[in-house]
Design a protein around this motif. Structure first.
Motif, PDB file in Angstrom:
ATOM      1  N   LYS A   2       0.838  -1.200   0.000  1.00  0.00           N
ATOM      2  CA  LYS A   2       0.000   0.000   0.000  1.00  0.00           C
ATOM      3  C   LYS A   2       0.873   1.251   0.000  1.00  0.00           C
ATOM      4  O   LYS A   2       2.012   1.226   0.440  1.00  0.00           O
ATOM      5  N   VAL A   3       0.289   2.346  -0.510  1.00  0.00           N
ATOM      6  CA  VAL A   3       0.911   3.668  -0.453  1.00  0.00           C
ATOM      7  C   VAL A   3      -0.141   4.661   0.031  1.00  0.00           C
ATOM      8  O   VAL A   3      -1.338   4.394  -0.009  1.00  0.00           O
ATOM      9  N   LEU A   4       0.316   5.825   0.466  1.00  0.00           N
ATOM     10  CA  LEU A   4      -0.557   6.887   0.942  1.00  0.00           C
ATOM     11  C   LEU A   4      -0.710   7.941  -0.142  1.00  0.00           C
ATOM     12  O   LEU A   4       0.280   8.440  -0.675  1.00  0.00           O
ATOM     13  N   THR A   5      -1.946   8.264  -0.471  1.00  0.00           N
ATOM     14  CA  THR A   5      -2.230   9.276  -1.474  1.00  0.00           C
ATOM     15  C   THR A   5      -3.236  10.272  -0.937  1.00  0.00           C
ATOM     16  O   THR A   5      -3.945   9.998   0.034  1.00  0.00           O
ATOM     17  N   ASP A  62      -4.133   0.231  -2.449  1.00  0.00           N
ATOM     18  CA  ASP A  62      -3.429  -0.993  -2.833  1.00  0.00           C
ATOM     19  C   ASP A  62      -2.613  -0.773  -4.100  1.00  0.00           C
ATOM     20  O   ASP A  62      -3.102  -0.179  -5.073  1.00  0.00           O
ATOM     21  N   VAL A  63      -1.373  -1.251  -4.071  1.00  0.00           N
ATOM     22  CA  VAL A  63      -0.482  -1.169  -5.231  1.00  0.00           C
ATOM     23  C   VAL A  63       0.282  -2.485  -5.365  1.00  0.00           C
ATOM     24  O   VAL A  63       0.274  -3.311  -4.456  1.00  0.00           O
ATOM     25  N   VAL A  71       2.527   0.315  -9.238  1.00  0.00           N
ATOM     26  CA  VAL A  71       1.336   0.362 -10.088  1.00  0.00           C
ATOM     27  C   VAL A  71       0.101   0.196  -9.203  1.00  0.00           C
ATOM     28  O   VAL A  71      -0.036  -0.825  -8.526  1.00  0.00           O
ATOM     29  N   PRO A  72      -0.796   1.180  -9.188  1.00  0.00           N
ATOM     30  CA  PRO A  72      -2.024   1.042  -8.410  1.00  0.00           C
ATOM     31  C   PRO A  72      -2.891  -0.091  -8.963  1.00  0.00           C
ATOM     32  O   PRO A  72      -2.928  -0.329 -10.171  1.00  0.00           O
ATOM     33  N   LEU A  73      -3.621  -0.766  -8.087  1.00  0.00           N
ATOM     34  CA  LEU A  73      -4.489  -1.846  -8.523  1.00  0.00           C
ATOM     35  C   LEU A  73      -5.796  -1.321  -9.119  1.00  0.00           C
ATOM     36  O   LEU A  73      -6.305  -1.894 -10.074  1.00  0.00           O
ATOM     37  N   ARG A  74      -6.318  -0.232  -8.592  1.00  0.00           N
ATOM     38  CA  ARG A  74      -7.587   0.315  -9.082  1.00  0.00           C
ATOM     39  C   ARG A  74      -7.353   1.279 -10.242  1.00  0.00           C
ATOM     40  O   ARG A  74      -6.404   2.059 -10.242  1.00  0.00           O
TER      41      ARG A  74
END
Length: 97
Positions: A2-5, A62-63, A71-74
């Motif tokens: 995961k990353v924070l956006t 989620d990435v 690469v983001p999953l969504r």
């Protein structure tokens, strides 16, 4: 992983949190959380950014890593990371690497 956006409050720009650069305008180099503790750390950083009116729409997403790139999953998050889907000469995708 995961990353924070979030979106920066002053101009609406999509941003990602990096342990090296703080909040940045590009997804690559964002801080990765591989476990629950890392996710909670990113979540607390996001809540602080929201509380100080720095960012809104704060989310831990989620990435996956593909060829060492984040690469983001969504699809929504892929579009936020790249820019508009109707023209590739605009947005972040048009910036120099």
């Amino acid at each position: 992983m995961k990353v924070l956006t979030a979106n920066r409050l002053t101009d609406g720009e999509a941003i990602w949190y990096s342990d090296v650069n703080g909040w940045q305008e590009t997804l690559q180099g964002a801080a990765l959380a591989a476990d629950k503790a890392g996710e909670e750390r990113l979540d607390s950083i996001g809540k602080a950014a929201f509380a100080t009116n720095f960012a809104l729409d704060v989310d831990v997403i989620d990435v996956q890593l593909v060829d060492e790139k984040i690469v983001p999953l969504r699809l929504r998050e892929r579009i936020r990371a790249a820019g508009p889907t109707n023209r590739t000469d605009h947005g972040k995708q048009a910036r120099a690497a």
